[in-house]
Write an enzyme that holds these catalytic residues in place. Sequence first.
Site, PDB file in Angstrom:
ATOM      1  N   ASN A  56     -19.912  35.705 -62.060  1.00 20.35           N
ATOM      2  CA  ASN A  56     -18.716  35.312 -61.308  1.00 20.35           C
ATOM      3  C   ASN A  56     -17.505  35.932 -62.070  1.00 20.35           C
ATOM      4  OD1 ASN A  56     -16.719  33.956 -59.109  1.00 20.35           O
ATOM      5  ND2 ASN A  56     -16.476  33.349 -61.211  1.00 20.35           N
ATOM      6  N   TYR A 120      -9.959  48.093 -59.780  1.00 19.22           N
ATOM      7  CA  TYR A 120     -10.586  46.718 -59.345  1.00 19.22           C
ATOM      8  C   TYR A 120     -11.463  47.337 -58.383  1.00 19.22           C
ATOM      9  CZ  TYR A 120     -11.357  42.323 -57.529  1.00 19.22           C
ATOM     10  OH  TYR A 120     -11.889  41.246 -57.085  1.00 19.22           O
ATOM     11  N   LYS A 124     -15.872  47.102 -58.160  1.00 22.91           N
ATOM     12  CA  LYS A 124     -16.428  45.861 -57.376  1.00 22.91           C
ATOM     13  C   LYS A 124     -17.567  46.941 -56.472  1.00 22.91           C
ATOM     14  CE  LYS A 124     -14.808  42.176 -58.660  1.00 22.91           C
ATOM     15  NZ  LYS A 124     -15.572  41.091 -59.363  1.00 22.91           N
ATOM     16  N   THR A 155      -6.600  31.954 -55.468  1.00 27.09           N
ATOM     17  CA  THR A 155      -6.893  31.722 -56.890  1.00 27.09           C
ATOM     18  C   THR A 155      -6.272  32.116 -58.139  1.00 27.09           C
ATOM     19  OG1 THR A 155      -8.146  33.558 -57.453  1.00 27.09           O
ATOM     20  CG2 THR A 155      -9.389  32.145 -55.978  1.00 27.09           C
TER      21      THR A 155
END
Length: 222
Positions: A56, A120, A124, A155
Amino acid sequence: MRAIVTGGASGIGAAICARLSAEGLTVETLDIVSGFDVTQPEHWERVGPVDVACLNAGVVTGETDLATLSDEAYRRAMGVNVDGVVFGVRRLAQVMPRGGRIIATASLAGLTALPDDPVYTLTKHAVVGFVRSAAPQLAARGISINAVCPGIADTPLLAPEAKTLFDAAGFPLLRAEDVADAVWLALESGETGHAWAVQPGREPVDFRFPRVPGPRGPGGES
């Protein structure tokens, strides 16, 4: 049953740890704050057999303009987001028993474009492609692997100014617990090589990738 969760000290990782613990698993957190660096192969060599692994750990670059992207920000994102999954899966392929299950936290940015952070998004997409491609050989070892692909979540990775803008616009954000629920669904699905899209207000979706056109012969036949 034993589980490990990388990046489990906060955010989505902490929610995954809580969910796995609630399901009766003994969970070990592997996080940079406790000295475990997912980008270092020698740290993975210390990982022994586990039944469940949630890979994760992830970072954003914090850079929206490719022209000013620093080497450091680029290599950090590639190291944590890509190397951290590849090194983890490599080690787990060596030590995980048959019946073992792996989940990699990707992102909705692994299924679509995210112009605000192209690097990013690159990482992914790499995670999703790796999960789908590694699944067959892991299946031969009796191990499953799936990805979860959350949308924008509330988050610590979300910059405060971005959260303010989303809140002002009434844009719904995922809770970390929503992603943890999707992780559990993927673990219990019996599938391998799948990617589960997670969006606020929706049940997790087993994403169906469009078929790539095949070659045609001289006569136009498929």
